[in-house]
Design a protein around this motif. Structure first.
Motif, PDB file in Angstrom:
ATOM      1  N   GLY A 173      19.212  -9.020 -15.931  1.00  0.00           N
ATOM      2  CA  GLY A 173      20.574  -8.700 -15.535  1.00  0.00           C
ATOM      3  C   GLY A 173      20.879  -7.215 -15.460  1.00  0.00           C
ATOM      4  N   GLU A 174      19.870  -6.372 -15.689  1.00  0.00           N
ATOM      5  CA  GLU A 174      20.088  -4.941 -15.586  1.00  0.00           C
ATOM      6  C   GLU A 174      20.347  -4.556 -14.130  1.00  0.00           C
ATOM      7  OE1 GLU A 174      16.270  -5.543 -18.104  1.00  0.00           O
ATOM      8  OE2 GLU A 174      17.179  -6.372 -16.282  1.00  0.00           O
ATOM      9  N   VAL A 175      21.060  -3.473 -13.934  1.00  0.00           N
ATOM     10  CA  VAL A 175      21.282  -2.975 -12.576  1.00  0.00           C
ATOM     11  C   VAL A 175      20.979  -1.480 -12.546  1.00  0.00           C
ATOM     12  CG1 VAL A 175      22.982  -4.723 -11.943  1.00  0.00           C
ATOM     13  CG2 VAL A 175      23.745  -2.589 -12.992  1.00  0.00           C
ATOM     14  N   GLU A 176      20.510  -1.023 -11.418  1.00  0.00           N
ATOM     15  CA  GLU A 176      20.220   0.389 -11.208  1.00  0.00           C
ATOM     16  C   GLU A 176      20.734   0.776  -9.827  1.00  0.00           C
ATOM     17  OE1 GLU A 176      18.860   4.158 -12.155  1.00  0.00           O
ATOM     18  OE2 GLU A 176      18.769   2.394 -13.460  1.00  0.00           O
ATOM     19  N   VAL A 177      21.754   1.639  -9.807  1.00  0.00           N
ATOM     20  CA  VAL A 177      22.260   2.177  -8.544  1.00  0.00           C
ATOM     21  C   VAL A 177      21.382   3.359  -8.175  1.00  0.00           C
ATOM     22  CG1 VAL A 177      24.203   3.214  -7.339  1.00  0.00           C
ATOM     23  CG2 VAL A 177      24.599   1.415  -9.047  1.00  0.00           C
ATOM     24  N   PHE A 178      20.733   3.262  -7.039  1.00  0.00           N
ATOM     25  CA  PHE A 178      19.732   4.265  -6.664  1.00  0.00           C
ATOM     26  C   PHE A 178      20.082   4.848  -5.302  1.00  0.00           C
ATOM     27  CE2 PHE A 178      15.637   6.168  -5.847  1.00  0.00           C
ATOM     28  CZ  PHE A 178      15.118   6.423  -7.117  1.00  0.00           C
ATOM     29  N   ARG A 179      20.096   6.154  -5.229  1.00  0.00           N
ATOM     30  CA  ARG A 179      20.391   6.856  -3.982  1.00  0.00           C
ATOM     31  C   ARG A 179      19.092   7.319  -3.336  1.00  0.00           C
ATOM     32  NH1 ARG A 179      23.836   7.502  -7.901  1.00  0.00           N
ATOM     33  NH2 ARG A 179      26.096   7.397  -7.522  1.00  0.00           N
ATOM     34  N   HIS A 180      18.646   6.587  -2.337  1.00  0.00           N
ATOM     35  CA  HIS A 180      17.505   7.030  -1.527  1.00  0.00           C
ATOM     36  C   HIS A 180      18.054   8.028  -0.511  1.00  0.00           C
ATOM     37  CE1 HIS A 180      14.675   4.183  -3.219  1.00  0.00           C
ATOM     38  NE2 HIS A 180      15.472   3.168  -2.943  1.00  0.00           N
ATOM     39  N   ASN A 181      18.202   9.262  -0.965  1.00  0.00           N
ATOM     40  CA  ASN A 181      18.935  10.276  -0.206  1.00  0.00           C
ATOM     41  C   ASN A 181      18.013  11.347   0.364  1.00  0.00           C
ATOM     42  OD1 ASN A 181      21.734  10.996   0.471  1.00  0.00           O
ATOM     43  ND2 ASN A 181      21.342  12.876  -0.685  1.00  0.00           N
ATOM     44  N   GLY A 182      16.727  11.037   0.494  1.00  0.00           N
ATOM     45  CA  GLY A 182      15.759  12.045   0.883  1.00  0.00           C
ATOM     46  C   GLY A 182      16.037  12.682   2.227  1.00  0.00           C
ATOM     47  N   HIS A 183      16.426  11.880   3.220  1.00  0.00           N
ATOM     48  CA  HIS A 183      16.636  12.432   4.559  1.00  0.00           C
ATOM     49  C   HIS A 183      17.782  13.436   4.566  1.00  0.00           C
ATOM     50  CE1 HIS A 183      16.902  12.720   8.909  1.00  0.00           C
ATOM     51  NE2 HIS A 183      18.202  12.489   8.808  1.00  0.00           N
ATOM     52  N   ASP A 184      18.895  13.068   3.989  1.00  0.00           N
ATOM     53  CA  ASP A 184      20.042  13.972   3.977  1.00  0.00           C
ATOM     54  C   ASP A 184      19.716  15.252   3.217  1.00  0.00           C
ATOM     55  OD1 ASP A 184      23.000  14.354   4.547  1.00  0.00           O
ATOM     56  OD2 ASP A 184      22.983  14.577   2.371  1.00  0.00           O
ATOM     57  N   ASN A 185      18.996  15.137   2.102  1.00  0.00           N
ATOM     58  CA  ASN A 185      18.600  16.330   1.347  1.00  0.00           C
ATOM     59  C   ASN A 185      17.753  17.260   2.209  1.00  0.00           C
ATOM     60  OD1 ASN A 185      19.945  15.278  -0.849  1.00  0.00           O
ATOM     61  ND2 ASN A 185      18.104  14.796  -2.021  1.00  0.00           N
ATOM     62  N   ILE A 186      16.780  16.699   2.912  1.00  0.00           N
ATOM     63  CA  ILE A 186      15.916  17.521   3.760  1.00  0.00           C
ATOM     64  C   ILE A 186      16.730  18.228   4.836  1.00  0.00           C
ATOM     65  CG2 ILE A 186      14.151  17.410   5.561  1.00  0.00           C
ATOM     66  CD1 ILE A 186      12.886  17.370   2.874  1.00  0.00           C
ATOM     67  N   MET A 187      17.641  17.517   5.469  1.00  0.00           N
ATOM     68  CA  MET A 187      18.443  18.123   6.531  1.00  0.00           C
ATOM     69  C   MET A 187      19.315  19.252   5.986  1.00  0.00           C
ATOM     70  SD  MET A 187      17.306  16.563   9.110  1.00  0.00           S
ATOM     71  CE  MET A 187      18.423  17.107  10.409  1.00  0.00           C
ATOM     72  N   ARG A 188      19.851  19.081   4.798  1.00  0.00           N
ATOM     73  CA  ARG A 188      20.664  20.139   4.189  1.00  0.00           C
ATOM     74  C   ARG A 188      19.799  21.333   3.783  1.00  0.00           C
ATOM     75  NH1 ARG A 188      25.921  18.473   2.818  1.00  0.00           N
ATOM     76  NH2 ARG A 188      26.286  16.237   3.192  1.00  0.00           N
ATOM     77  N   VAL A 189      18.595  21.076   3.309  1.00  0.00           N
ATOM     78  CA  VAL A 189      17.670  22.168   2.983  1.00  0.00           C
ATOM     79  C   VAL A 189      17.334  22.956   4.248  1.00  0.00           C
ATOM     80  CG1 VAL A 189      15.318  22.707   2.234  1.00  0.00           C
ATOM     81  CG2 VAL A 189      16.696  21.059   0.939  1.00  0.00           C
ATOM     82  N   PHE A 222      11.972  19.813  10.658  1.00  0.00           N
ATOM     83  CA  PHE A 222      11.721  21.222  10.363  1.00  0.00           C
ATOM     84  C   PHE A 222      11.536  22.024  11.652  1.00  0.00           C
ATOM     85  CE2 PHE A 222      10.340  19.466   6.215  1.00  0.00           C
ATOM     86  CZ  PHE A 222      11.036  20.312   5.363  1.00  0.00           C
ATOM     87  N   ARG A 223      10.786  21.460  12.567  1.00  0.00           N
ATOM     88  CA  ARG A 223      10.499  22.157  13.819  1.00  0.00           C
ATOM     89  C   ARG A 223      11.764  22.353  14.649  1.00  0.00           C
ATOM     90  NH1 ARG A 223       8.100  25.650  15.785  1.00  0.00           N
ATOM     91  NH2 ARG A 223       6.025  25.568  16.688  1.00  0.00           N
ATOM     92  N   LYS A 224      12.595  21.341  14.690  1.00  0.00           N
ATOM     93  CA  LYS A 224      13.828  21.399  15.458  1.00  0.00           C
ATOM     94  C   LYS A 224      14.884  22.251  14.752  1.00  0.00           C
ATOM     95  CE  LYS A 224      17.537  18.393  17.212  1.00  0.00           C
ATOM     96  NZ  LYS A 224      18.041  17.003  17.275  1.00  0.00           N
ATOM     97  N   GLY A 225      14.989  22.108  13.442  1.00  0.00           N
ATOM     98  CA  GLY A 225      16.068  22.757  12.707  1.00  0.00           C
ATOM     99  C   GLY A 225      15.854  24.221  12.414  1.00  0.00           C
ATOM    100  N   MET A 226      14.605  24.666  12.337  1.00  0.00           N
ATOM    101  CA  MET A 226      14.318  26.079  12.086  1.00  0.00           C
ATOM    102  C   MET A 226      14.248  26.788  13.441  1.00  0.00           C
ATOM    103  SD  MET A 226      14.321  26.437   8.842  1.00  0.00           S
ATOM    104  CE  MET A 226      13.695  28.118   8.787  1.00  0.00           C
ATOM    105  N   SER A 227      15.389  27.234  13.918  1.00  0.00           N
ATOM    106  CA  SER A 227      15.488  27.748  15.286  1.00  0.00           C
ATOM    107  C   SER A 227      14.703  29.034  15.493  1.00  0.00           C
ATOM    108  CB  SER A 227      16.961  27.968  15.646  1.00  0.00           C
ATOM    109  OG  SER A 227      17.582  28.866  14.734  1.00  0.00           O
ATOM    110  N   GLY A 228      14.459  29.782  14.427  1.00  0.00           N
ATOM    111  CA  GLY A 228      13.717  31.029  14.563  1.00  0.00           C
ATOM    112  C   GLY A 228      12.227  30.901  14.354  1.00  0.00           C
ATOM    113  N   ALA A 229      11.729  29.676  14.127  1.00  0.00           N
ATOM    114  CA  ALA A 229      10.296  29.478  13.877  1.00  0.00           C
ATOM    115  C   ALA A 229       9.522  29.534  15.184  1.00  0.00           C
ATOM    116  CB  ALA A 229      10.050  28.158  13.171  1.00  0.00           C
TER     117      ALA A 229
END
Length: 435
Positions: A173-189, A222-229
């Motif tokens: 009966g345990e519960v764990e609320v888990f945020r699989h937030n990897g994509h949003d984190n990467i985009m913000r980075v 990374f390739r798209k978001g780093m405009s100066g690369a």
């Protein structure tokens, strides 16, 4: 599977990933859908002045606004500025993956994911990764020794790519609320990095294990978001994305649901090259050719052991009724063969696949061999490539890195044949399986 390395291995695995930089250049959508031929070496313009940065050569923690770990706590990255270069390395942290209560709970254990309680305060987390190539003094061993460095921690259990908040239920009966937030984190980075580093002559995206998988999955962003690369490089160490119609299909189907990946794939409509959104949903392995087509002058590489007994367990163990390790090897070899065919179809995809190394369950080629010959960590750091040799070519991973850096030469792949007398004993295999 245990994608979470033990503490000493995890420290150096992330560090040694930065030794591996590849020569590359920007993409051209006109090549989409073709079996491309590279148009020549990328020549970066490094004439822009290097900005004066606060405390260059030291690790600094940067909180990324809006980014969170799986437990909702603040997400941060670690940055080490260069005083001499505008080049930039992104290093993605390794450390497991999860998709149910047993693996996503804080007590997930051997098959759990890294940092389920979030990141420790200050720079304590980064202190675990203060090894060879993250330092500035190893010019002989680290081609990127004077580059800017961004270390991207991992605390979302989704190989840096999830898109879901989900409640997992335990057996009692345990519960764990888990945020699989990897994509949003990467985009913000990426958004933060794009503002901070407006000119990047050469950019490397790399990582080992879950970080390696995250590197290839997020390479387009990374390739798209780093405009100066200008020139782009990718090294995926031991995080292969196999064709879904092989043995990795059940795993791909599971994480597609748990991590809510379909909306992310749908958002790529019109951005892929030679691969449709519908095709990618059915076969995650098509990401390899989609990237090769999209960025025909980038040099994209994979390194992995043929006898990896870590990522392979993650890929098959719970989906094939916990087969013995010899069967795991068979499934892995079948997927490796299929992926080699994919890589052999493109001039800008390449692989370096040695057969076996006893250290760390033959997982992560770029880490120092701290368990080899019973030597200590200091010894391992003096010869970090020991055990990565491919006998037929007399090359180790350091030699292959030099080849990858020489973008005036055609990109080549290397594959070691089975070596007599090399392989796991039953006891060693059991230790890797966590029995």
């Amino acid at each position: 599977m245990n994608l979470r390395l033990n503490t000493r291995v995890l420290e150096v695995s992330a560090a040694l990933g930065l030794l591996l930089s590849l020569a590359a250049c920007g993409g051209d959508d006109d090549q989409a859908g073709t079996e491309l031929k590279t148009a020549g070496p990328c020549i970066a313009d490094a004439s822009a002045p290097v900005p004066a940065r606060s405390e260059p050569g030291t690790w600094q923690r940067v909180d990324i606004p809006g980014a969170v770990c799986s437990n909702g706590s603040q997400y941060s990255i670690f940055v080490n500025y260069s005083a001499t270069s505008n080049n930039l390395v992104f290093m993605l942290e390794p450390g497991g993956a999860c998709w149910d209560y047993g693996s996503c709970s804080p007590d997930g254990g051997l098959r759990g994911a890294a940092n389920p309680r979030g990141l420790p305060p200050g720079i304590d987390h980064m202190a675990r990764f203060q090894f060879l190539p993250l330092a500035r003094k190893e010019a002989e061993l680290n081609p990127a020794h004077d580059w800017n460095k961004i270390f991207i921690p991992y605390c979302t259990g989704d190989i840096h790519t999830g898109n879901n908040v989900i409640t997992y239920s335990g057996p009692n009966g345990e519960v764990e609320v888990f945020r699989h937030n990897g994509h949003d984190n990467i985009m913000r980075v990426i958004g933060w990095a794009n503002t901070t580093f407006p000119v990047v002559p050469r950019m490397l995206v790399t990582g080992c294990s879950a970080g390696g998988a995250g590197a290839i999955i997020n390479y387009h962003y990374f390739r798209k978001g780093m405009s100066g690369a200008q020139c782009g490089y990718l090294l995926n160490d031991s995080g292969p994305i196999f064709p879904s119609d092989g043995n990795s299909g059940p795993l791909h189907a599971k994480v597609r649901q748990s991590w809510n990946l379909d909306p992310l794939i749908d958002a790529l409509d019109g951005e892929l090259a030679g691969v449709t959104v519908a095709q990618l949903k059915q076969d995650f392995g098509l990401i390899n050719v989609a990237l090769a087509n999209k960025y025909p002058q980038d040099r994209l590489a994979l390194t992995v052991y043929r006898r990896d007994l870590n990522y392979s367990l993650y890929s098959y163990e719970s989906f094939f009724m916990y087969p013995p390790y010899t069967r795991i090897h068979d499934l892995w070899e079948q997927d490796i063969a299929r992926l080699r065919q994919v890589y052999d179809s493109r001039d800008n995809l390449a692989y370096f696949m040695p057969f076996f190394r006893i250290d760390n369950c033959s997982h992560c080629v770029s880490i120092p061999p701290i368990g080899l010959d019973g030597k200590d960590l200091t010894y391992a750091l003096t010869e970090p490539w020991r055990g990565s040799e491919i006998q037929e070519s007399s090359l180790n991973l350091k030699d292959y890195t030099a080849h990858l850096l020489d973008d005036t030469q055609p990109l080549q792949s290397y594959f070691e044949g089975e070596q007599t007398g090399e392989g796991f004993t039953t006891e060693e295999a059991a230790a890797c399986e966590g029995l």
